[in-house]
Write a protein that holds these residues in place. Structure first.
Motif, PDB file in Angstrom:
ATOM      1  N   LEU A  31       1.043  -1.358  -0.040  1.00  0.00           N
ATOM      2  CA  LEU A  31      -0.225  -0.106   0.084  1.00  0.00           C
ATOM      3  C   LEU A  31       0.739   1.241   0.174  1.00  0.00           C
ATOM      4  N   ASP A  32       1.923   0.949   0.545  1.00  0.00           N
ATOM      5  CA  ASP A  32       3.011   2.119   0.362  1.00  0.00           C
ATOM      6  C   ASP A  32       3.274   2.572  -0.825  1.00  0.00           C
ATOM      7  N   LEU A  35       1.282   2.703  -3.502  1.00  0.00           N
ATOM      8  CA  LEU A  35      -0.165   3.492  -3.913  1.00  0.00           C
ATOM      9  C   LEU A  35      -0.141   4.917  -3.262  1.00  0.00           C
ATOM     10  N   LEU A  36       0.125   4.738  -1.949  1.00  0.00           N
ATOM     11  CA  LEU A  36       0.120   6.170  -1.326  1.00  0.00           C
ATOM     12  C   LEU A  36       1.417   7.133  -1.812  1.00  0.00           C
ATOM     13  N   GLY A  37       2.334   6.494  -1.989  1.00  0.00           N
ATOM     14  CA  GLY A  37       3.587   7.425  -2.649  1.00  0.00           C
ATOM     15  C   GLY A  37       3.161   7.690  -3.877  1.00  0.00           C
ATOM     16  N   VAL A  88      -0.039   8.688  -5.135  1.00  0.00           N
ATOM     17  CA  VAL A  88      -1.049   9.527  -4.743  1.00  0.00           C
ATOM     18  C   VAL A  88      -0.423  10.701  -3.986  1.00  0.00           C
ATOM     19  N   ARG A  89       0.673  10.722  -3.267  1.00  0.00           N
ATOM     20  CA  ARG A  89       1.351  11.919  -2.715  1.00  0.00           C
ATOM     21  C   ARG A  89       2.062  12.552  -3.605  1.00  0.00           C
ATOM     22  N   ALA A 114      -4.409  12.338  -6.991  1.00  0.00           N
ATOM     23  CA  ALA A 114      -5.011  12.366  -5.647  1.00  0.00           C
ATOM     24  C   ALA A 114      -6.478  12.709  -5.867  1.00  0.00           C
ATOM     25  N   PHE A 117      -2.109  17.665   2.600  1.00  0.00           N
ATOM     26  CA  PHE A 117      -1.273  17.280   1.633  1.00  0.00           C
ATOM     27  C   PHE A 117      -0.713  18.035   0.560  1.00  0.00           C
ATOM     28  N   TRP A 151       8.535   6.210  -5.698  1.00  0.00           N
ATOM     29  CA  TRP A 151       7.306   6.400  -5.081  1.00  0.00           C
ATOM     30  C   TRP A 151       7.734   6.627  -3.385  1.00  0.00           C
ATOM     31  N   SER A 152       8.893   6.270  -2.942  1.00  0.00           N
ATOM     32  CA  SER A 152       9.288   6.374  -1.742  1.00  0.00           C
ATOM     33  C   SER A 152      10.601   7.503  -1.642  1.00  0.00           C
TER      34      SER A 152
END
Length: 257
Positions: free
Chosen positions: A57-58, A60-62, A64-65, A71, A122, A197-198
């Motif tokens: 999930l990290d 996907l969150l990356g 979107v962020r 987003a 965000f 993404w990270s």
């Protein structure tokens, strides 16, 4: 045999026609993001194994962020899906009257305001306001249809004014385009943009008896160090003494390669 109304409500209970696309975006595009960013093949598999399913999930969150557009589109589609599911399960008041209209309108505001607040936190307040307003507008046709009991009925009922029919049609069209066109296109663009993404970090990596300062994509933290993808040696590595790198670009985006 199910009536047209029952079929429409059954589809709504799953969030409408866009729920399949949302599932694809959540499950498939993060893997595509990893594969393109690190070079695909065995490299992508090594990264996914190191991440472990609980941390996927990290990615996907990356994604979107890192993209306000993605987003916002995901927020709009998700907000409408949850509202449709709630309405299909009887969560909206029925009937006419000012009180019923006010209650239905208030209920339609909760999720847009929540997503608008997240976008403000965000990104900035402009994205927050735009998301909240659009999310609220994209559910007013649903409010009208469920409040009057005409969800799934295609005929022009005498109880609905011409402007209400236009509102419902415009909302359906906009919601469909967002879910089945804009969302996958935005997710595809972010997945192949070549950005991590990270966080990218500069760390000390032990290689045999020597220690090198390499750049890694942070995958997970372990003790006083991290586990990351070593961009200098194309392998998963343990590292310590890390410093964050501001630039997230790992490789050229797909459309420039």
């Amino acid at each position: 045999m199910k009536s047209v109304v029952e079929k429409a409500k059954n589809e709504d209970s799953w969030g409408g026609p866009g729920h399949t696309v949302v599932l694809a975006v959540v499950l498939v595009f993060p893997i595509l993001k990893v594969a393109w960013t690190v070079g695909g093949g065995d490299a992508a598999w090594d990264v996914l194994v190191a991440l472990e399913p609980k941390n996927w999930l990290d990615v996907l969150l990356g994604m979107v962020r890192g993209s306000a557009v993605l987003a916002m589109i995901l927020a709009l589609v998700t907000a409408r899906m949850t509202f449709l599911a709630m309405a299909a399960r009887g969560g909206l008041p029925h009937g006419g009257g000012t009180r019923t209209l006010l209650v239905a309108t208030a209920m339609s505001l909760i999720s847009p305001l929540a997503f608008g607040l997240l976008m403000t936190v965000f990104f900035d307040w402009r994205w927050g306001v735009a998301t909240a307003v659009l999310a609220w507008l994209l559910r007013q046709g649903v409010v009208v249809e469920y409040r009057t009991g005409h969800r799934g009925r295609r005929e022009r009922s005498q109880k609905l004014a011409p402007w209400q029919h236009r509102l419902i049609t415009a909302e359906r069209t906009a919601a469909t385009l967002l879910a089945v066109v804009a969302l996958p296109v935005a997710a595809f663009a972010v997945a192949l943009d070549g950005r991590s993404w990270s966080s990218l970090v500069k760390c000390q990596v032990q290689l045999g008896r020597t220690e090198q300062s390499n750049t890694l994509i942070e995958l997970t933290r372990m003790g006083d160090g991290i586990v990351g993808w070593d961009l200098d040696h194309d392998e998963v590595a343990n590292a310590q003494g890390c410093e964050k790198v501001d630039d997230l670009v790992v490789r050229e985006p797909w459309w420039r390669s």
